[in-house]
Design an enzyme around this catalytic site. Structure first.
Site, mmCIF file in Angstrom:
data_model
loop_
_atom_site.group_PDB
_atom_site.id
_atom_site.type_symbol
_atom_site.label_atom_id
_atom_site.label_comp_id
_atom_site.label_asym_id
_atom_site.label_seq_id
_atom_site.Cartn_x
_atom_site.Cartn_y
_atom_site.Cartn_z
ATOM 1 N N SER A 125 0.731 -1.171 0.055
ATOM 2 C CA SER A 125 0.086 -0.105 -0.046
ATOM 3 C C SER A 125 0.769 1.177 0.095
ATOM 4 C CB SER A 125 -0.876 -0.037 1.369
ATOM 5 O OG SER A 125 -0.319 -0.024 2.518
ATOM 6 N N LYS A 162 2.362 9.574 5.862
ATOM 7 C CA LYS A 162 2.458 10.640 4.944
ATOM 8 C C LYS A 162 3.201 11.842 5.379
ATOM 9 C CE LYS A 162 -1.144 9.609 2.116
ATOM 10 N NZ LYS A 162 -0.947 7.872 2.203
#
Lengths: 205, 205
Positions: A125, A162
């Site tokens: 992912s 992130k």
DNA sequence: TCAAATACTCGTAAGTTACTCGTAAGAAAT
DNA sequence: ATTTCTTACGAGTAACTTACGAGTATTTGA
């Protein structure tokens, strides 16, 4: 001087790991019988043989005197090994997945501080950040971050990696790869920083 | 106090490297049988011959007494600093680029052996393997490799990172990403293995 | 260029070690 | 005083290492 690390045979190693794990989970040491069942051994004699053997080599000790029950224990591990605890598996979009038996992962000395921990990446992912299945991420635990740092972010209990960009009108999370979309944290979202990513580590076999 | 590097015959060297590899990957020394299978030797006698030979020349030792199982080991000089020399920059398709001031890079203790070194990746030529500009690659210097291992390969003086697959009709080098093309080493190519890739390391700022 | 030395290879079998079994008596805990 | 655990013993087996004798490639050197 140095903690002498006997290299144990695979079976002995498994034996020690079982005791470690059992003690961890049940908050007390196993009996011989429990070891026997857990390891699918068919004889107490065999269990006893292992105990004697490992005790002799120093890989196993007991908390009480001889004959004391549930007294098996693993002696303290070496201290300054430059390793960090592996706290769990991270896959973008899923909650952190805890790990049963606490492993520890060796890291460069400059990362070996107590506020740091390691996560293992599960699945592809994060492939857009060039982080692939099986990679290890070294994280410094902290609740805040600087503009632009890469963080472990929890959004509505889902974990991801992130870049962190606080804006006047809310927090933005950018993927490292600009081809992917930016996440904006709304008022209704539950958001938490799990730590700052310091490094990524991949072992080839 | 210098590492005494006996110059061994290619075959003996391969033998030693196999043991090193195996121990590294499996966290335990190989049995004679495992060496036999791994090296495609057809007789335990041959394995035994190598062991005696190498033991005599000091290139091989054993951890336990005679007859102990899985006791083969390479006498090793572990560096205490936990860091390795940064030997150069690698970019797929170009020669290795040496570095002026020899830097050293901290690595996990388990990689801090004198036969290991570090390369820094330059450019995005390995991006298909999820290795990006600035990443560090930890390599163990050796001339042979096992089937499927990722190696630093020199082809006609160009360096690259590929998986190594020796075939009956020549050597194949596969990219880790199957979408890219396989390289076949021809008789006219100059080919050398620079070492086996142990790990990749990326530091976030 | 041939012979001799050296480097390696083979298959098998005997010798050891690492582990396994079952059972039962002894000690601690309830 | 009964139950729950630990220790002891003797014998067995599978997994490994080592020994042996003979053979084949490869290098040396005269």
């Amino acid at each position: 001087m140095e903690a002498m690390k006997k290299d144990l045979s695979p079976k002995k190693q498994r034996f020690v790991e079982f005791i470690q794990n059992f003690t961890d989970v049940n908050k007390r040491a196993p009996t011989f019988q429990e070891i026997m069942n857990g390891l699918k051994i068919r004889s107490l004699g065999t269990v006893n043989w292992y105990v004697r053997e490992l005790e002799h080599s120093g890989s196993l000790k007991r908390s009480g005197a001889s004959n004391t029950k549930r007294a098996l224990m693993i002696p303290e591990q070496k201290q300054n090994t430059g390793s960090l605890p592996l706290l769990g598996l991270i896959a973008a979009g899923y909650p952190l997945e805890a790990i049963e038996n606490r492993e520890s992962i060796e890291v460069p000395l400059s990362y070996a501080y107590s506020e740091n921990y390691v996560l293992r990446v599960k699945g592809d992912s994060m492939i857009d950040d060039n982080i692939q299945d099986g990679d290890y991420v070294i994280v410094r635990q902290q609740a805040s971050a600087e503009n632009g740092q890469t963080v472990v972010a929890f959004i509505n209990n889902e974990a991801t990696l992130k870049r962190y960009y606080p804006k006047p009108d809310g927090i933005e999370l950018h993927p490292r790869n600009p081809a992917y979309t930016v996440i904006r944290i709304g008022a209704e979202d539950e958001f938490k920083i799990g730590g700052v990513v310091l490094a990524v580590f991949r072992r080839y076999e």
